[in-house]
Design a protein around this motif. Structure first.
Motif: not given
Length: 427
Positions: A57-68, A107-116
C-alpha cells in the motif's frame, strides 16, 4: 590461501590435496594429516542515502527503515584431511571441510525486511578418496563428497494492503523457514608430470540438487476477528530446492629455479543451475498455502545466476630449508547476475593473498599461515520487487491484475578479509 588457490590442482603439498585434487595423494609418502581453520569476515551494509522503499500500500510508509547494519559476522571454517600410502600405486584419503556457506542477518528495523532478514546456509562435506598412479608420472584420483546442509530463510511480512494505515500499529508477521538435507557430489582428478619441473592437474566435480526439508512458521499473524488483540501463528512442512554446480579446475606448477615455484589455475563453475530460490509446500491443505495438494510454491525469488570463472596466479619462494613465502592473486567472478537481491548482494572481486610456511624436516611438522583481502569491483545495486519475485501465497495479496508496488532498492558497500592457518604432519 597463501597463493590464492593458484595451481592447487597441481601442487600436492600436504593432505589438503584430498580436496583440491585427489590424484595428488600419489605424490605423498607414508601417512599425512592436515588440520586448521580459516576466518572470513565480510563487511556488507546498504548505503543509507541510496535506500528507496515502498509497501504493498504506497500510502503507508516503511517505518522504521534503517540500513540494516553490517549483515555478515565473521565465519570460522575448520577442516581436517588425512592421506595414507597403501603401496607404491595406491593411496587413500579422507577429508572434512565446508565447501559452501552463506550467512546474512539484518537488524529488525531494516528497510528491506519484507524481502530479507536472516539468510543462512551451512554445508559440511565428508570426502573419502582414492588415487592410483602408473609409476610413469600419471595419477588419477576419485573422491565422493557426502554433503550435509542446513539452511534458514526468514523475513517480515507486509500487511499494509490488508490493514492500510492501521498496519503501522500492528505487529508485522514474521516468516521463518528452516530445513536440512544430505546429498552427494563426485570428484575425479588427474595429475601429470610433464617434466621434472612442470606438472599439470585437472579436477572435475559433478553437481547435485539438495532439497532442504523442514518447516515454515509464520508468527504475528493478525486475527481478523480481533485485529488489535493477540496474534496467531501457522506452520507448514516445506522444502527448499538448492542447486549445487558442476565445476572444473585446471592447475599448473612450474619450478622456475630450485627456490622459486610459479603456479597458475582456473576454475569454471556452472552456477546457472541456480535459477530460483523457492519455498515449496510438502503437505496438502497446509495452514499457510491452503493448497489442496503438496507442491504449492509458497515463496518464489528469481535468481538466474550465471556460470562463473576464477582465474588465479601465485608464486612460492623457498627462502631457506625451513621457511617459504607465498603470494597470490585471483580474479573471482560473481555468479550473481541480473537479479541482485538483499539476501546475496555480490559483485566481481580481486583476491590478494600472502602466506608463509615453516617446515621442520626432522619432525615432519609443517605450519602454514595466510592472509587475504577481497577488493570488490562494484558496489552492488539491489532492486527487489515483489512483482519480479512472485509470492503466490503472500499473507497480504493485491487484487488480481494489480501490480505489486512493494520495493526495496539500495547500493551496498562491500569489503572483506580472510586469514587461515594449517598444521600438517608427515609420518
Amino acid at each position: 590461501m597463501g597463493t590464492a588457490n593458484a595451481g592447487a590442482a597441481a601442487n600436492p603439498e600436504n593432505a589438503t590435496t584430498v580436496l583440491f585434487n585427489p590424484a595428488g595423494m600419489s605424490q605423498l609418502s607414508g601417512t599425512n594429516i592436515s588440520f586448521g581453520a580459516a576466518v572470513l569476515d565480510i563487511d556488507a551494509e546498504a548505503k543509507e542515502s541510496s535506500i528507496r522503499t515502498s509497501r504493498n500500500n504506497p500510502s503507508v510508509p516503511v517505518s522504521p527503515a534503517s540500513s540494516g547494519g553490517d549483515i555478515a559476522d565473521p565465519a570460522v571454517l575448520p577442516n581436517f584431511y588425512l592421506s595414507h600410502e597403501v603401496n607404491e600405486s595406491i593411496d587413500v584419503g579422507f577429508g572434512i571441510h565446508a565447501p559452501y556457506g552463506l550467512a546474512a542477518d539484518y537488524d529488525n528495523d531494516f528497510a528491506g525486511r519484507f524481502f530479507a532478514d536472516k539468510t543462512e546456509l551451512t554445508a559440511i562435506a565428508f570426502t573419502p578418496s582414492i588415487s592410483l598412479n602408473n609409476g610413469q608420472g600419471l595419477s588419477m584420483g576419485v573422491g565422493l563428497n557426502v554433503l550435509y546442509a542446513e539452511g534458514r530463510l526468514s523475513r517480515y511480512q507486509d500487511i499494509s494492503a490488508q490493514a492500510g494505515t492501521a498496519a503501522l500499529a500492528l505487529e508485522e508477521p514474521y516468516a521463518d523457514a528452516e530445513g536440512d538435507d544430505v546429498g552427494m557430489t563426485f570428484r575425479v582428478g588427474f595429475l601429470y608430470e610433464l617434466t621434472s619441473a612442470t606438472q599439470i592437474g585437472l579436477t572435475l566435480q559433478t553437481g547435485t540438487e539438495l532439497e532442504l526439508e523442514g518447516d515454515l512458521e509464520i508468527s504475528g499473524i493478525t486475527n481478523p476477528s480481533n485485529p488489535m488483540g493477540p496474534t496467531l501463528s501457522a506452520s507448514e512442512s516445506i522444502k527448499v530446492p538448492l542447486a549445487i554446480p558442476e565445476s572444473a579446475t585446471l592447475g599448473l606448477l612450474h619450478s622456475l629455479t630450485d627456490n622459486v615455484t610459479l603456479l597458475a589455475g582456473a576454475t569454471y563453475a556452472r552456477w546457472s543451475r541456480f535459477e530460483e530460490l523457492d519455498i515449496v509446500s510438502t503437505e496438502a491443505g497446509g495452514a499457510i498455502s491452503g493448497a489442496p495438494q503438496e507442491g504449492a510454491v509458497i515463496s518464489h525469488v528469481t535468481e538466474q545466476w550465471k556460470n562463473s570463472w576464477q582465474i588465479n596466479a601465485g608464486a612460492i619462494w623457498q627462502a631457506s630449508p625451513e621457511w617459504a613465502f607465498k603470494a597470490g592473486y585471483a580474479w573471482d567472478e560473481s555468479p550473481v547476475n541480473q537479479y541482485v537481491t538483499a539476501r546475496i548482494p555480490s559483485s566481481d572481486r580481486h583476491w590478494l593473498t600472502l602466506g608463509a610456511q615453516w617446515a621442520d624436516a626432522q619432525s615432519g611438522w609443517t605450519v602454514d599461515v595466510a592472509v587475504g583481502t577481497l577488493l570488490f569491483t562494484d558496489d552492488p545495486r539491489v532492486n527487489d520487487r515483489n512483482y519480479q519475485h512472485e509470492n503466490p501465497n503472500e499473507i497480504a495479496q493485491l487484487a488480481p491484475g494489480v501490480e505489486d508496488p512493494s520495493l526495496y532498492a539500495a547500493e551496498y558497500d562491500l569489503s572483506a578479509w580472510s586469514a587461515a592457518f594449517e598444521v600438517s604432519k608427515s609420518f
